[in-house]
Enzyme design. Structure first.
Site, PDB file in Angstrom:
ATOM      1  N   SER A 282       0.839  -1.183   0.000  1.00 18.94           N
ATOM      2  CA  SER A 282       0.000   0.000   0.000  1.00 18.94           C
ATOM      3  C   SER A 282       0.884   1.246   0.000  1.00 18.94           C
ATOM      4  CB  SER A 282      -0.915  -0.022   1.228  1.00 18.94           C
ATOM      5  OG  SER A 282      -2.254  -0.015   0.850  1.00 18.94           O
TER       6      SER A 282
ATOM      7  N   ASP B 128      -8.045  -5.815  -6.480  1.00 20.04           N
ATOM      8  CA  ASP B 128      -7.708  -4.685  -5.630  1.00 20.04           C
ATOM      9  C   ASP B 128      -7.909  -3.373  -6.379  1.00 20.04           C
ATOM     10  OD1 ASP B 128      -6.705  -2.968  -3.719  1.00 20.04           O
ATOM     11  OD2 ASP B 128      -4.597  -3.451  -4.128  1.00 20.04           O
TER      12      ASP B 128
ATOM     13  N   HIS C 136      -6.114  -6.768  -1.867  1.00 19.76           N
ATOM     14  CA  HIS C 136      -5.059  -5.828  -1.485  1.00 19.76           C
ATOM     15  C   HIS C 136      -3.854  -6.551  -0.870  1.00 19.76           C
ATOM     16  CE1 HIS C 136      -3.790  -1.757  -1.103  1.00 19.76           C
ATOM     17  NE2 HIS C 136      -3.830  -1.697   0.206  1.00 19.76           N
TER      18      HIS C 136
END
Length: 483
Positions: free
Chosen positions: A169, A421, A446
């Site tokens: 991320s 994602d 994710h």
């Protein structure tokens, strides 16, 4: 400026939920099975690495585990901490624990300044923009570089240890940028679900929400259409006091809706729920933002099969769907719309980063996605940031400092992305060169690849991890030959 006129993202900012859509999200959740113990350490860091007028210091926390480390310059896997408590990331990045023995690697998890315990000004860190002025990705990368140099100087046998940056991320963005900016410090980087191109006009602002919508579209007939139709149903019912009361009762809200602004909050809360579900659409039970069943989007879509129902019947089904997300354990007596994000996320810090560097344009059109149309409104964001912090965002700075799509001169970065994602919209999904490699995980949400191994893992994520370790071994061997 009316909240009702602002884009969804700004509405969420007002409601204390902006990180839901603007921050690559983090989860609360399940730790890897019995993680190996780690030691907690602190290092005195400069508050300002790039100026010389002040010489203030703060304590940066980092975690270290060397159970499998080969002490004669064995490799170091270095987690580039992101917007939250580092112990949480440590306990949720099972991949590093899984491969430590195979690579004879030391693990280091470095906390990002202004998050967790690494607060430059203690309780005053978020008091105003003057104290927040040193919360930037550049300062954080400098912290990481100084920490690695310190470790190499003070740990016997680590002087020539090759270091690989790993993150997911925002942490994945930092891992990639770390390799770009400090190639002499890290020999390579694994950037998982890292939306380094979600800036400026590098990608369409609506791509993120299109992916969310496609997840729901693929998971059940009528599902995305039901959600698309739910917004007008809420608008109809919220036009009267009786309708607001009905919505409050139907959705079991802890605080009843009193006006149109509250109804907008309900829509923002639901939007965040659908986004979160897409991000954590994993093939096994997991406890992230909430305890969830395997393939949770499919479970949710079982309640959303008929988009042609009347407003009330449709919204009763929507309630059943969100109940899967917020009450899978069956313990919730009512739903608090302000409690959606994990407590381990440093939301205040991320709001400030969104208001300065991390300006990620997003929009919806209600046609290619299942959300209410919302244009990207930079001016409104800028005004709200100025009202909150007294600062204005610089939308092109990240492109200037990290290169945007012009990164082909760099090397040794793996960009992994999951097909489920939404953050893959801003990710690198095709190879740029032989050593700037994209790995796509079609069945992955994710950064599934950074999670612990699981018997239910799809073949695509198993293959991705094998490939990631393969590249890491290449980098380690090359670094050894050079020393």
């Amino acid at each position: 400026m009316s909240r009702l006129l602002l884009p969804l993202l700004l509405l969420l900012l007002f409601l204390g939920q902006l990180s839901a859509l603007l921050a690559p999200r983090r989860r609360r959740g399940a730790s890897p099975p019995s993680p190996a113990p780690y030691l907690t350490r602190y290092l005195s860091q400069q508050i300002d690495h790039f100026g010389f007028d002040e010489n203030l210091m703060f304590q940066q926390r980092y975690l270290i585990a060397d159970q499998h480390w080969k002490k004669d310059n064995g490799p170091i896997l270095f987690y580039t901490g992101n917007e939250g408590d580092i112990t949480w990331f440590c306990n949720n990045t099972g991949f590093m624990w899984d491969v430590a023995e195979e690579l004879n690697a030391m693990l280091v998890f470095a906390e990002h300044r202004y998050y967790g315990e690494s607060l430059p000004f203690g309780n005053e860190s978020f008091s105003d923009s003057k104290h927040l002025n040193y919360l930037t990705s550049e300062q954080a990368l400098a912290d990481f570089a100084v920490l690695i140099e310190y470790l190499k100087e003070t740990i016997a046998g680590a002087r020539y240890s090759p270091v690989i940056a790993i993150g997911g991320s925002y942490g994945g963005m930092l891992a990639a940028w770390f390799r770009m900016k400090y190639p002499h410090v890290v020999v390579g980087a694994l950037a998982a679900s890292a939306p380094i191109w979600q800036f400026g006009d590098l990608v369409p602002c609506g791509a993120y929400f299109t992916i969310v919508t496609n997840d729901f579209k693929k998971s059940g007939t009528g599902c995305s259409e039901s959600i698309r139709n739910s917004w007008s149903a809420i608008n109809h019912l919220s036009s009267t006091d009786a309708g607001l009361q009905w919505l409050s009762n139907t959705f079991h809200l802890c605080s009843p809706l009193k006006n149109l602004q509250d109804a907008s909050m309900l829509k923002g809360w639901l939007s965040e729920t659908w986004v979160d579900l897409a991000m954590v659409d994993y093939p096994y039970k997991a406890d992230f933002l909430q305890p969830l069943p395997a393939w949770p989007v499919q479970e949710v879509c079982k309640f959303l099969k008929d988009p042609s129902l009347s407003d009330k019947l449709l919204l009763q089904n929507v309630y059943q769907a969100v109940n899967v997300y917020y009450n899978y354990s069956g313990e919730a007596s009512c739903f608090d719309m302000s409690e959606t994000a994990t407590k381990n996320l440093g939301q205040l810090g991320w709001y400030y980063q969104v208001c300065t560097e991390m300006v990620m344009p997003m929009c919806t059109d209600g046609v290619n996605d299942m959300f209410e149309p919302q244009k990207w409104d930079f001016d409104a964001l800028s005004e709200e940031c100025f009202r909150l912090w007294g600062v204005r965002p610089r939308p092109s700075w990240v492109l200037s400092v990290y290169g945007g799509k012009n990164i082909s001169s760099h090397s040794n970065i793996i960009f992994s992305n999951g097909g489920l994602d939404p953050w893959s919209a801003g990710g690198v999904t095709q190879n740029i060169s032989d050593s700037l490699v994209a790995i796509m995980i079609p069945d992955g949400a994710h950064h599934l690849d950074l999670r612990s191994r699981n018997p239910c893992d799809p073949k695509s994520v198993k293959q991705a991890r094998v490939l990631e370790v393969h590249y890491m071994k290449q980098w380690i061997e090359k670094a050894r030959r050079e020393h």
